[in-house]
Scaffold this motif. Sequence first.
Motif, mmCIF file in Angstrom:
data_model
loop_
_atom_site.group_PDB
_atom_site.id
_atom_site.type_symbol
_atom_site.label_atom_id
_atom_site.label_comp_id
_atom_site.label_asym_id
_atom_site.label_seq_id
_atom_site.Cartn_x
_atom_site.Cartn_y
_atom_site.Cartn_z
ATOM 1 N N ILE A 4 3.521 22.800 100.103
ATOM 2 C CA ILE A 4 3.863 21.434 100.589
ATOM 3 C C ILE A 4 2.764 20.836 100.355
ATOM 4 N N ILE A 5 3.510 19.384 99.994
ATOM 5 C CA ILE A 5 2.710 18.267 100.017
ATOM 6 C C ILE A 5 2.649 17.474 100.288
ATOM 7 N N ALA A 6 1.610 16.639 101.097
ATOM 8 C CA ALA A 6 0.991 15.387 101.623
ATOM 9 C C ALA A 6 0.634 14.567 101.075
ATOM 10 N N ASP A 7 1.096 13.632 100.768
ATOM 11 C CA ASP A 7 0.562 11.748 99.990
ATOM 12 C C ASP A 7 0.939 11.055 100.524
ATOM 13 N N ASP A 8 0.532 9.986 100.803
ATOM 14 C CA ASP A 8 0.701 8.922 100.680
ATOM 15 C C ASP A 8 1.676 7.916 100.007
ATOM 16 N N ASP A 9 1.349 8.062 98.996
ATOM 17 C CA ASP A 9 1.732 7.419 97.841
ATOM 18 C C ASP A 9 3.249 8.808 97.131
ATOM 19 N N ARG A 10 3.949 8.060 97.432
ATOM 20 C CA ARG A 10 5.401 8.360 97.052
ATOM 21 C C ARG A 10 5.616 9.035 95.562
ATOM 22 N N LEU A 11 4.802 8.097 94.564
ATOM 23 C CA LEU A 11 5.185 9.071 93.177
ATOM 24 C C LEU A 11 4.303 9.440 93.141
ATOM 25 N N ARG A 39 3.564 19.400 110.721
ATOM 26 C CA ARG A 39 4.662 20.105 110.884
ATOM 27 C C ARG A 39 5.407 20.562 109.784
ATOM 28 N N LEU A 40 5.005 20.127 108.820
ATOM 29 C CA LEU A 40 5.551 21.169 107.244
ATOM 30 C C LEU A 40 5.556 22.563 107.404
ATOM 31 N N TYR A 41 4.370 22.427 107.430
ATOM 32 C CA TYR A 41 3.675 23.562 107.759
ATOM 33 C C TYR A 41 3.811 24.610 108.736
ATOM 34 N N GLN A 43 6.924 24.382 110.082
ATOM 35 C CA GLN A 43 8.401 24.397 109.490
ATOM 36 C C GLN A 43 8.380 25.313 108.476
ATOM 37 N N GLU A 44 7.893 24.998 107.396
ATOM 38 C CA GLU A 44 7.749 26.245 106.624
ATOM 39 C C GLU A 44 7.538 27.569 106.246
ATOM 40 N N ARG A 45 6.091 27.697 106.346
ATOM 41 C CA ARG A 45 5.080 28.242 106.513
ATOM 42 C C ARG A 45 4.497 28.318 104.468
ATOM 43 N N PRO A 46 4.503 27.525 103.675
ATOM 44 C CA PRO A 46 4.325 27.931 102.274
ATOM 45 C C PRO A 46 3.465 28.413 101.285
ATOM 46 N N ASP A 47 3.087 28.936 100.741
ATOM 47 C CA ASP A 47 1.926 29.690 100.432
ATOM 48 C C ASP A 47 0.646 29.080 100.410
ATOM 49 N N VAL A 48 1.218 27.457 99.684
ATOM 50 C CA VAL A 48 -0.319 26.445 99.635
ATOM 51 C C VAL A 48 -0.078 25.514 100.836
ATOM 52 N N ALA A 49 -0.786 23.984 101.243
ATOM 53 C CA ALA A 49 -1.034 23.072 101.588
ATOM 54 C C ALA A 49 -1.852 22.216 100.501
ATOM 55 N N LEU A 50 -0.777 21.664 99.931
ATOM 56 C CA LEU A 50 -1.510 20.757 99.183
ATOM 57 C C LEU A 50 -1.541 19.432 99.433
ATOM 58 N N LEU A 51 -2.836 18.797 99.896
ATOM 59 C CA LEU A 51 -3.103 17.846 101.322
ATOM 60 C C LEU A 51 -4.106 16.515 100.443
ATOM 61 N N LEU A 61 -7.442 15.634 106.765
ATOM 62 C CA LEU A 61 -8.678 16.793 107.515
ATOM 63 C C LEU A 61 -8.217 17.184 108.500
ATOM 64 N N TRP A 62 -7.097 16.346 109.778
ATOM 65 C CA TRP A 62 -7.124 16.712 110.892
ATOM 66 C C TRP A 62 -6.087 17.719 110.659
ATOM 67 N N ALA A 63 -4.985 17.058 109.389
ATOM 68 C CA ALA A 63 -3.636 18.191 108.835
ATOM 69 C C ALA A 63 -4.567 20.035 109.158
ATOM 70 N N ALA A 64 -5.203 19.377 108.065
ATOM 71 C CA ALA A 64 -6.007 20.586 108.077
ATOM 72 C C ALA A 64 -6.575 21.423 109.599
ATOM 73 N N GLU A 65 -6.716 21.161 109.528
ATOM 74 C CA GLU A 65 -8.143 21.711 111.411
ATOM 75 C C GLU A 65 -6.721 22.092 112.638
ATOM 76 N N GLN A 66 -5.350 21.110 112.168
ATOM 77 C CA GLN A 66 -4.299 21.706 112.701
ATOM 78 C C GLN A 66 -3.569 22.987 112.309
ATOM 79 N N ILE A 67 -3.481 23.111 110.820
ATOM 80 C CA ILE A 67 -2.846 23.913 110.287
ATOM 81 C C ILE A 67 -3.594 25.341 110.338
ATOM 82 N N LEU A 68 -5.473 25.541 110.024
ATOM 83 C CA LEU A 68 -5.977 26.157 110.189
ATOM 84 C C LEU A 68 -5.794 27.011 111.760
ATOM 85 N N SER A 69 -6.041 26.220 112.423
ATOM 86 C CA SER A 69 -6.711 26.490 113.603
ATOM 87 C C SER A 69 -5.360 27.084 113.956
#
Length: 207
Positions: A4-11, A39-41, A43-51, A61-69
């Motif tokens: 999954i990718i999380a970035d506010d730059d759609r390009l 939420r994406l993590y 739902q999808e349980r991907p191999d890698v979360a690229l944030l 950082l907030w997302a990583a903390e939630q995912i890793l917890s």
Amino acid sequence: MRIIIADDDRLVCDSLKIILGARGIEVCGVGADGDQAARLYEQERPDVALLDIQMPGRDGLWAAEQILSEDPAARVVFLTTFSDDEYIVRALKLGARGYLIKTDVAAIPPALAQVMAGRRVLEGKAVADVDFAAAGKGSALARPAAFACLTDREFEVARLVAEGLDNKEIAAAAYMGEGTVRNHISSVLAKLGLRNRTQIAIAYLRG
């Protein structure tokens, strides 16, 4: 590999989907902030979360903390514009598997492969893991060769910088004043020819 990718730059997201897809890497979800990433993590349980680190609202950082917890084995990798981002050291301490630079697009697919192989990556290069928990207890870790020119106290400060501690925390852990900590950091930077504390941490991790 599914990511999954999380970035506010759609390009950036669209470009990465094309580049990674050409390498056989499936982008199974795209988000624009930390909430969407978490939420994406789930739902999808991907191999890698690229944030991305800096995003509107809740950041990477907030997302990583939630995912890793929720999943301590999660492979979280940060994607950032700046190689000397002040958040990188804390991100690694949090449990992220590394960070990549947006401008070095060609390095992203092979770096993700390194992550899948169990390695940590910094700026696209694999490095050995450091046991932060053990280091925090003051265990005797081998001094990297690049740090041989440092005094014992300078090396101690450098190690604590690599653990992600700020000056106040280092002062408390090493029983010295914050002014002394700043002086040691300045000396470490001068002796090693580095620009900032993040580079100290990277040098330590690579060592």
